[in-house]
Design a protein around this motif. Sequence first.
Motif, mmCIF file in Angstrom:
data_model
loop_
_atom_site.group_PDB
_atom_site.id
_atom_site.type_symbol
_atom_site.label_atom_id
_atom_site.label_comp_id
_atom_site.label_asym_id
_atom_site.label_seq_id
_atom_site.Cartn_x
_atom_site.Cartn_y
_atom_site.Cartn_z
ATOM 1 N N ILE A 248 44.910 25.534 28.448
ATOM 2 C CA ILE A 248 43.368 25.087 28.537
ATOM 3 C C ILE A 248 42.538 25.316 27.405
ATOM 4 N N LEU A 249 42.581 26.694 26.938
ATOM 5 C CA LEU A 249 41.894 27.298 26.079
ATOM 6 C C LEU A 249 42.376 28.075 24.747
ATOM 7 N N LYS A 250 41.940 28.035 23.822
ATOM 8 C CA LYS A 250 42.413 28.807 22.624
ATOM 9 C C LYS A 250 41.439 29.832 22.116
ATOM 10 N N ASP A 251 42.161 31.105 21.988
ATOM 11 C CA ASP A 251 41.111 32.228 21.756
ATOM 12 C C ASP A 251 41.336 32.259 20.329
ATOM 13 N N LEU A 252 39.954 31.819 19.735
ATOM 14 C CA LEU A 252 39.650 31.948 18.132
ATOM 15 C C LEU A 252 39.258 33.347 17.567
ATOM 16 N N SER A 253 38.919 34.417 18.445
ATOM 17 C CA SER A 253 38.406 35.333 18.024
ATOM 18 C C SER A 253 39.733 36.546 17.288
ATOM 19 N N GLU A 254 39.017 37.360 16.546
ATOM 20 C CA GLU A 254 39.770 38.363 15.811
ATOM 21 C C GLU A 254 40.419 39.312 16.709
ATOM 22 N N PRO A 255 41.576 39.308 17.132
ATOM 23 C CA PRO A 255 42.066 40.468 17.917
ATOM 24 C C PRO A 255 41.727 41.969 17.747
ATOM 25 N N SER A 256 41.362 42.526 18.642
ATOM 26 C CA SER A 256 41.011 44.108 18.556
ATOM 27 C C SER A 256 41.254 44.831 19.706
ATOM 28 N N ALA A 257 41.816 45.994 19.559
ATOM 29 C CA ALA A 257 42.120 46.886 20.968
ATOM 30 C C ALA A 257 40.916 47.942 20.930
ATOM 31 N N GLY A 258 40.282 47.398 22.238
ATOM 32 C CA GLY A 258 39.236 48.414 22.593
ATOM 33 C C GLY A 258 39.263 48.742 23.941
ATOM 34 N N PHE A 259 38.194 48.830 24.777
ATOM 35 C CA PHE A 259 38.131 48.996 26.106
ATOM 36 C C PHE A 259 38.791 47.992 26.991
ATOM 37 N N ASP A 260 38.674 46.772 26.560
ATOM 38 C CA ASP A 260 39.532 45.686 27.107
ATOM 39 C C ASP A 260 40.758 46.030 27.428
ATOM 40 N N VAL A 261 41.459 46.713 26.483
ATOM 41 C CA VAL A 261 42.923 47.211 26.691
ATOM 42 C C VAL A 261 43.278 48.192 27.957
ATOM 43 N N ILE A 262 42.240 49.171 28.049
ATOM 44 C CA ILE A 262 42.072 50.364 28.723
ATOM 45 C C ILE A 262 41.680 49.859 30.166
ATOM 46 N N LEU A 263 40.868 48.713 30.198
ATOM 47 C CA LEU A 263 40.147 48.433 31.489
ATOM 48 C C LEU A 263 41.058 48.340 32.886
ATOM 49 N N PRO A 264 42.291 47.206 32.362
ATOM 50 C CA PRO A 264 43.097 47.127 33.322
ATOM 51 C C PRO A 264 43.540 48.622 34.055
ATOM 52 N N VAL A 265 44.255 49.120 33.080
ATOM 53 C CA VAL A 265 44.855 50.363 33.485
ATOM 54 C C VAL A 265 44.111 51.368 34.355
ATOM 55 N N VAL A 266 43.043 51.717 33.769
ATOM 56 C CA VAL A 266 42.053 52.647 34.468
ATOM 57 C C VAL A 266 41.092 52.133 35.566
ATOM 58 N N ILE A 267 40.583 50.745 35.764
ATOM 59 C CA ILE A 267 39.835 50.346 36.601
ATOM 60 C C ILE A 267 40.524 49.277 37.610
ATOM 61 N N ILE A 268 41.157 48.308 36.786
ATOM 62 C CA ILE A 268 41.457 47.003 37.878
ATOM 63 C C ILE A 268 42.816 47.374 38.418
ATOM 64 N N PHE A 269 43.745 48.033 37.888
ATOM 65 C CA PHE A 269 45.161 48.353 38.653
ATOM 66 C C PHE A 269 44.781 49.145 39.722
ATOM 67 N N PRO A 270 43.869 50.293 39.617
ATOM 68 C CA PRO A 270 43.673 51.236 40.766
ATOM 69 C C PRO A 270 43.276 50.576 41.772
ATOM 70 N N ILE A 271 42.204 49.694 41.655
ATOM 71 C CA ILE A 271 41.527 48.889 42.834
ATOM 72 C C ILE A 271 42.564 47.899 43.390
ATOM 73 N N LEU A 272 43.380 47.320 42.585
ATOM 74 C CA LEU A 272 44.500 46.568 43.302
ATOM 75 C C LEU A 272 45.488 47.391 44.124
ATOM 76 N N LEU A 273 45.755 48.647 43.616
ATOM 77 C CA LEU A 273 46.611 49.552 44.475
ATOM 78 C C LEU A 273 45.880 49.967 45.690
ATOM 79 N N PHE A 274 44.570 50.096 45.736
ATOM 80 C CA PHE A 274 43.725 50.188 46.934
ATOM 81 C C PHE A 274 43.769 49.311 47.821
ATOM 82 N N ILE A 275 43.681 48.100 47.315
ATOM 83 C CA ILE A 275 43.742 46.835 47.965
ATOM 84 C C ILE A 275 45.089 46.765 48.803
ATOM 85 N N PHE A 276 46.181 46.813 48.073
ATOM 86 C CA PHE A 276 47.432 46.743 48.506
ATOM 87 C C PHE A 276 47.710 47.836 49.703
#
Length: 308
Positions: A248-276
């Motif tokens: 549906i969408l195409k990402d035109l931005s220049e790729p860069s590895a910042g906090f968005d790479v770390i975010l799932p590992v340190v915040i989102i995944f722990p929240i999911l583990l708590f839910i499960f």
Amino acid sequence: MFIEQMNTKKFNFILYLPIPLGFMFLMIVNYISSQGMDTEKVIHDLINQIGVNLAFVLLVGPLSFACLFLLFWVKVLHQQSIRSLTTSRPRVDWGRILFSFFLWAFITIVMVSLAYFANPENFHVNFQPVPFFTFLILAVLLIPLQTSFEEYFFRGYLMQGIGVVTKSRLWPFLITSVLFGVMHIANPEVGKMGYIIMVYYIGTGFFLGILTLMDEGLELALGFHAANNLIGALLITSDWSAFQTHSILKDLSEPSAGFDVILPVVIIFPILLFIFSKKYKWSGWKEKLTGQIPENNENQFNKIEENV
């Protein structure tokens, strides 16, 4: 109890070895090849020659076929039921698979939507009805098989086998999580963002390993992984990603590895583990993640015989 499913007198170490050794060999060859070529250019050239959808089939098809081959190997050569490779429960819990799938699908849709509305200039609306719905059919058929192979291989076959050999839960947890991340080292995203993105890949491996060991089965990991790849491929693509699709969408931005790479590992995944953990009432974290495996488990687990 999930790892112990393979811990029976029927376990044959010689028959077990060809699958992991063959896969590791292919990973090494793939990595070496990626160092001597521009992976992104190779994918673009392939798309220019045969089109996006057929290129997708050629890239995803082998792992989809590998899933069927692995299940055949386990069922026929090891004489182990597919159920026992999937879960420690008397039957596969499809409710768990669907809950995990739709939870992560919802979160993925929300995150992509927020990114789009926050920076619409970074995206191009790529939707074309005929190519999209053609891709949709191919994706629904192939991606669940592709992701299931990775789960059955790493969190099923490899985790159970290493657990039987080492009599430990910790070693298969650590080894399969790291190897899952390393498997992605030849992806074009690594070339674009650098090795920092391996934090995300290996972190995802640990997250899926925890899901499997704490829930005593692959169901939650199967649902999450299928949603991650399928919904992601349908929603967004880019010129530098491993999956280039009629999304549906195409990402035109220049790729860069910042906090968005770390975010799932340190915040989102722990929240999911708590839910499960709350939904499925997990307990005994230390024992399930680091405990020992009994010497032999045949009498306990062979009470349930299924011709799956």
